[in-house]
Design an enzyme around this catalytic site. Structure first.
Site, PDB file in Angstrom:
ATOM      1  N   ARG A  30      19.808  66.467 -57.510  1.00 14.09           N
ATOM      2  CA  ARG A  30      20.626  67.637 -57.177  1.00 14.09           C
ATOM      3  C   ARG A  30      21.016  68.312 -58.490  1.00 14.09           C
ATOM      4  NH1 ARG A  30      26.064  69.211 -55.886  1.00 14.09           N
ATOM      5  NH2 ARG A  30      26.096  70.465 -53.982  1.00 14.09           N
ATOM      6  N   SER A  99      21.800  68.778 -44.133  1.00 14.92           N
ATOM      7  CA  SER A  99      23.265  68.727 -44.209  1.00 14.92           C
ATOM      8  C   SER A  99      23.869  69.363 -42.966  1.00 14.92           C
ATOM      9  CB  SER A  99      23.773  69.536 -45.417  1.00 14.92           C
ATOM     10  OG  SER A  99      23.385  68.945 -46.612  1.00 14.92           O
ATOM     11  N   LYS A 128      31.582  70.134 -54.661  1.00 12.85           N
ATOM     12  CA  LYS A 128      30.897  71.233 -53.980  1.00 12.85           C
ATOM     13  C   LYS A 128      31.932  72.163 -53.387  1.00 12.85           C
ATOM     14  CE  LYS A 128      27.650  72.051 -50.212  1.00 12.85           C
ATOM     15  NZ  LYS A 128      26.754  71.471 -49.224  1.00 12.85           N
TER      16      LYS A 128
HETATM   17  N1  TZP Z   1      27.814  67.984 -49.599  1.00 15.51           N
HETATM   18  C1  TZP Z   1      28.957  67.851 -48.925  1.00 15.51           C
HETATM   19  S1  TZP Z   1      30.214  67.318 -49.917  1.00 15.51           S
HETATM   20  C2  TZP Z   1      29.190  67.234 -51.277  1.00 15.51           C
HETATM   21  C3  TZP Z   1      27.915  67.640 -50.921  1.00 15.51           C
HETATM   22  C4  TZP Z   1      26.782  67.745 -51.826  1.00 15.51           C
HETATM   23  C5  TZP Z   1      29.652  66.829 -52.626  1.00 15.51           C
HETATM   24  C6  TZP Z   1      29.816  65.354 -52.759  1.00 15.51           C
HETATM   25  O1  TZP Z   1      30.279  65.035 -54.037  1.00 15.51           O
HETATM   26  P1  TZP Z   1      31.352  63.892 -54.305  1.00 15.51           P
HETATM   27  O2  TZP Z   1      31.605  63.964 -55.796  1.00 15.51           O
HETATM   28  O3  TZP Z   1      30.719  62.595 -53.926  1.00 15.51           O
HETATM   29  O4  TZP Z   1      32.574  64.218 -53.504  1.00 15.51           O
END
Ligand code: TZP
Ligand code: MG
Length: 205
Positions: A30, A99, A128
């Site tokens: 990512r 997702s 995010k």
């Molecule tokens: N999709 C939903 S929340 C997220 C993604 C890519 C971010 C997750 O990052 P973290 O640091 O594990 O909360």
């Protein structure tokens, strides 16, 4: 899941190696803000690390990069190409993930042929920018989605070793994390703690 700008100065392949050493089951590349060339170059290195370890690699967003680095699959969201298009381009054996944040979205993705779902954001996250309707869906929504679909799914968003067990006990098959591994002082150790928490969540079912 990797994201080099949140990896405390460590390279993405190094963080992936550390996570693999800690027992991670799947890696998602990512690199949201990287150019296609950088995604490709980093992707090739990550492909080498994961192939050596026998760990599947999926690429976030980009079917073209997944194909170029011979990844095992792709992970798609609302802004990416449809599941059916990725499937056509990558083939029947490719892993195609989607997702979702709602029961309806989960059912639609399953019907479209997704192999697995990323469900979230389960908890608050800084990693995010999620639209308010898609953030902090909580473990009750995780349970509702578990009841609604039969494909496997991981809970994502704000997941740590302290709450991963709750996500799995609620019905998720596993968890996906960014910062709990990439920002950890010791990513290998953090991965082991996450795996222990996931196992504890399964025992609570
Ligand atoms: N999709 C939903 S929340 C997220 C993604 C890519 C971010 C997750 O990052 P973290 O640091 O594990 O909360
Ligand atoms: Mg995407």
């Amino acid at each position: 899941m990797t994201q080099s700008d949140r990896s405390g100065g460590r390279s993405t392949p190094d963080v992936v190696q550390a996570a693999v050493d800690g027992g991670v089951d799947v890696v998602q590349l990512r690199e949201k803000h990287a150019s296609a060339r950088d995604r490709y170059e980093v992707g090739r290195e990550v492909r080498a690390v994961t192939a050596d370890a026998g760990v599947p690699l999926v690429v976030n967003d980009r079917v073209d990069i997944a194909a170029a680095i011979d990844a095992d699959g792709v992970h798609l969201g609302d802004d990416d190409v449809p599941v059916s298009v990725a499937r056509e381009q990558l083939g029947d054996d490719a892993i195609v993930g989607r997702s979702v944040s709602t029961v309806t979205g989960a059912r639609t993705a399953e019907e479209a042929g997704a192999d697995y779902l990323g469900v979230g954001a389960v908890f608050a996250t800084d990693t995010k920018d999620t639209d308010p309707e898609q953030s902090e869906i909580g473990t009750e929504r995780v349970s509702a989605i578990a009841d609604a679909v039969s494909i496997p799914f991981v809970g994502i968003g704000g997941v740590t070793p302290d709450n991963a067990a709750d996500v799995v006990a609620a019905g998720a098959d596993g968890v996906a994390v960014v910062s709990a591994i990439t920002a950890a002082d010791d990513p290998t150790d953090a991965t082991r703690h996450l795996a222990d928490s996931v196992a504890a969540g399964r025992d609570r079912r």
